[in-house]
Write a protein that holds these residues in place. Structure first.
Motif, PDB file in Angstrom:
ATOM      1  N   GLU A  39       0.794  -1.228   0.000  1.00 35.52           N
ATOM      2  CA  GLU A  39       0.000   0.000   0.000  1.00 35.52           C
ATOM      3  C   GLU A  39       0.826   1.277   0.000  1.00 35.52           C
ATOM      4  OE1 GLU A  39      -2.580  -0.957   3.178  1.00 35.52           O
ATOM      5  OE2 GLU A  39      -3.831  -2.184   1.835  1.00 35.52           O
ATOM      6  N   SER A  40       2.068   1.184   0.445  1.00 34.39           N
ATOM      7  CA  SER A  40       2.850   2.429   0.480  1.00 34.39           C
ATOM      8  C   SER A  40       3.774   2.583  -0.731  1.00 34.39           C
ATOM      9  CB  SER A  40       3.645   2.525   1.782  1.00 34.39           C
ATOM     10  OG  SER A  40       4.384   1.352   1.982  1.00 34.39           O
ATOM     11  N   ALA A  41       3.547   1.771  -1.759  1.00 35.50           N
ATOM     12  CA  ALA A  41       4.361   1.916  -2.968  1.00 35.50           C
ATOM     13  C   ALA A  41       4.158   3.294  -3.588  1.00 35.50           C
ATOM     14  CB  ALA A  41       3.993   0.830  -3.973  1.00 35.50           C
ATOM     15  N   ILE A  42       5.247   3.865  -4.099  1.00 39.13           N
ATOM     16  CA  ILE A  42       5.144   5.172  -4.761  1.00 39.13           C
ATOM     17  C   ILE A  42       5.724   5.100  -6.168  1.00 39.13           C
ATOM     18  CG2 ILE A  42       5.181   6.559  -2.644  1.00 39.13           C
ATOM     19  CD1 ILE A  42       8.171   7.060  -3.097  1.00 39.13           C
ATOM     20  N   ALA A  43       5.337   6.099  -6.973  1.00 35.64           N
ATOM     21  CA  ALA A  43       5.939   6.253  -8.303  1.00 35.64           C
ATOM     22  C   ALA A  43       6.915   7.415  -8.217  1.00 35.64           C
ATOM     23  CB  ALA A  43       4.860   6.533  -9.339  1.00 35.64           C
ATOM     24  N   ILE A  44       8.152   7.166  -8.635  1.00 31.67           N
ATOM     25  CA  ILE A  44       9.135   8.243  -8.629  1.00 31.67           C
ATOM     26  C   ILE A  44       9.500   8.578 -10.067  1.00 31.67           C
ATOM     27  CG2 ILE A  44      10.040   7.591  -6.370  1.00 31.67           C
ATOM     28  CD1 ILE A  44      12.390   6.261  -7.786  1.00 31.67           C
ATOM     29  N   THR A  45      10.158   9.705 -10.251  1.00 35.70           N
ATOM     30  CA  THR A  45      10.471  10.132 -11.613  1.00 35.70           C
ATOM     31  C   THR A  45      11.923   9.818 -11.939  1.00 35.70           C
ATOM     32  OG1 THR A  45      11.277  12.327 -11.020  1.00 35.70           O
ATOM     33  CG2 THR A  45       8.894  12.061 -11.262  1.00 35.70           C
TER      34      THR A  45
END
Lengths: 218, 415
Positions: B158-164
């Motif tokens: 649930e705490s996965a993020i998308a980074i650039t």
């Protein structure tokens, strides 16, 4: 609490005093390994020493006692050791009886391991053991029962062990120690206390061992 | 002969490698100020530390052999849906706001591949590099696939993020997936049993040594309490930095993420417990060394719980990210004749020789650690250790201060 938690909690108590241990698991066996840095006093002689040891705690603990190895290479094979390298700290039944008074790792380490290692360090220093030793094998077991019941006759020991291994206490029978007294007025209390420990299987084992050695000898 | 308390020496060395409570407080102030500034300028976002600052494994970096500024990683998770934005928008929103501020513009480094970096030069010569990582919450599709396809526990997923990511060649931006919070949670769960063991005594010690900063014992933040597990990771990272400094394999040295993951994974698999840093380091180093056989023998049967695996057919290496099983930290280990794998096992061997064998031998000299953990660090740690020995004879130090076992009615060895 499951047995792993029991062992973990007892380990926490142990490392408060002996911090250089690690606890981990090999299958279901708890392993406590590290340096035992102790200081012990007996008869006015203080000895401080360090040994590297490995204690294996079975999943049947505390019914079954831990087993200990010295892994730093200091104790030679001809000192009190079993074939598989475990240290022979005491006659098993005697150990069990003592351990059940306080079945914790800290007690195990201080009562059995430290005492044993103190003995070895003492011997290194002074050339003899500080508190004697049991003979190897069956003779050592008989030795222990002689002390436990305060008798010298092996037949008395066998009779006591028969009562204990069958949990067959008859207070009005004659005491096996040849005192001519009734059991209840003689060794009755000792026997009843030993029966309460619920270790008839250990007495039976010792009885078999002694009987077997007797038949071999004659 | 006085026996040396190796665990205690490592504790003191760990403290020297660590960020001090004063610097910690300053770092938190600095990044809180950045977060507040961005929020005041209408950026709706969550801010939280990641990496070693989050995990409590901060290790003073060595750059070109010299101790240098601390790296602090801050996630800036902007509250916008992945469908309604683009990686370039996310990255540049943050960059533009930073440039708009006079003070930040001055200390803003060139744009990084993923981050914006602010370089703080503090007055006593030790500064910070504050890496700000623009990101957003990962899409529902990806989070669900982590749970369903990769069997990842939802509390991590649930705490996965998308980074650039800014491509070096065409300067175009694309999304990548990351999960610093999930990783932090995974690490905390393993660290907890160690934390519970040392929390009380460590908290007290930190409070007593920093009464000027903390009003009470409860004031000491849990983030400053270090467990033996965290100390082992710090020491290993420093040892790696110095051992590879100027070495031909320097570019292939194991990354911190690999060290942290392997050490934690071993602690988790073995379910081990100790308060002694040296004992834990030895335990873990010996476990790691067992995997060296994979270099020469691919076909060896590999257990399910192996922390380093190798594909029998391709020879590729696997160290999976515990919170993103699709990510392989060792994806380049097979390149150039397994150069990175060789560097790793060379290092594991160095750890054994420099730290275990060296320290276990009789007559071990603390100064022998200077080459491999740093002159300054070992010098200071040793001075602290010596003064501790003199000052308190507390029971974890010496046999002379050990309480005595009184042997009464001794048993007799048998068998």
């Amino acid at each position: 609490m499951n047995i792993k938690e029991v062992i973990e909690n007892q380990f926490k108590e142990l490392i408060k005093k002996y911090p250089s241990f690690i606890l981990y698991w090999e299958d279901d066996i708890g392993i406590v390994k590290g340096e035992l840095n102790f200081k012990a006093l007996y008869n006015g002689v203080v000895i401080a020493d360090t040994y590297t040891i490995k204690i294996e705690i079975p999943s049947t603990y505390p019914s079954n006692l831990p087993m200990t190895k010295e892994i730093g290479g200091r104790i030679p094979l001809n000192f009190h050791r079993l074939a598989n390298d475990y240290l022979c700290l005491e006659v098993p039944t005697k150990m069990k009886i003592i351990f059940m008074q306080n079945p914790t790792l800290l007690f195990y380490v201080e009562k059995f391991v430290v005492e044993y290692l103190y003995g070895f360090s003492y011997k290194e220093k002074f050339g003899r053991l500080p508190y004697g030793e049991h003979p190897h094998g069956n003779a050592g077991i008989i030795d222990f029962y002689k002390e436990l019941f305060g008798v010298t006759d092996i037949n008395s020991i066998l009779k006591f062990l028969k009562i204990l291994s069958n949990s067959n206490y008859r207070g009005h029978h004659l005491c096996p120690c040849n005192s001519e007294k009734k059991l209840r007025n003689c060794h009755g209390k000792t026997i009843r206390e030993l029966m309460q420990l619920d270790i008839a299987y250990m007495f039976r084992f010792d009885l078999d061992v002694i009987l077997r050695s007797k038949t071999n000898r004659f | 002969m006085e026996s040396i308390n190796k665990g205690l020496i490592f504790e003191e060395i760990g403290k020297q490698l660590d960020i001090s409570p004063t610097m910690y407080k300053l770092a938190v102030e600095r990044y809180t100020a950045v977060a507040e500034y961005l929020e005041e300028n209408d950026l709706k976002a969550h801010f939280y530390p990641q990496g070693s600052f989050r995990l409590g494994t901060v290790t003073r970096p060595i750059r070109n052999g010299i101790e240098s500024d601390y790296d602090i990683d801050l996630v800036c998770q902007i509250l916008v849906d992945k469908n309604n934005t683009s990686p370039s928008t996310i990255k540049n929103t943050v960059g533009n706001l930073l440039r708009k501020n006079k003070r930040y513009k001055k200390i803003l480094d060139e744009e990084g591949r993923r981050c914006w970096t602010l370089i703080y030069a503090e007055k006593d010569g030790i500064g910070f590099h504050l890496d700000i990582l623009p990101s957003i919450r990962e899409s529902i599709e990806i989070i669900e696939s982590l749970i369903k396809e990769y069997n990842l526990a939802p509390r991590y997923a649930e705490s996965a993020i998308a980074i650039t990511n800014k491509n070096k060649i065409d300067n175009l931006y694309n999304w990548e997936s990351s999960n610093p919070n999930g990783y932090g949670l995974w690490f905390d769960e393993i660290n907890k049993s160690f934390y519970d063991l040392v929390e009380k005594s460590t908290r007290k010690q930190i409070y007593e040594n920093n009464r000027d900063i903390f009003a009470s014992i409860d004031d000491v933040p849990p983030q400053l309490i270090r467990t033996p597990l965290q100390r082992v990771i710090q020491i290993l990272k420093r040892h790696r930095d110095l051992r590879f400094n100027g070495h031909k394999l320097e570019d292939d040295k194991p990354i911190s993420m690999i060290i942290t993951t392997l050490v934690s994974q071993i602690a988790k698999n073995e379910n081990c417990l100790t308060t002694d840093i040296f004992v834990l380091l030895k335990f873990i180093a010996l476990k790691l060394a067992q995997y060296a056989i994979l270099l020469s023998n691919i076909e060896i049967s590999q257990q399910q719980y192996a922390v380093i695996k190798r594909d029998i057919y391709t020879g590729k290496w696997y160290i999976s990210n515990p919170v993103n099983p699709a990510e392989n930290f060792a994806d380049r280990w097979h390149e150039n004749d397994n150069r990175k794998a060789k560097a790793f096992f060379q290092w594991v061997n160095w750890v054994y020789l420099d730290l275990i064998q060296n320290m276990d031998k009789p007559g071990f000299d603390i100064n022998s650690l200077k080459n491999v953990l740093g002159n300054n660090v070992v010098e200071k740690a040793n001075a602290k250790y010596q003064s501790l020995l003199l000052q308190h004879h507390n029971d974890c130090m010496q046999s002379s201060s050990l309480s005595t076992v009184n042997i009464t009615s001794p048993g007799k060895p048998w068998g």
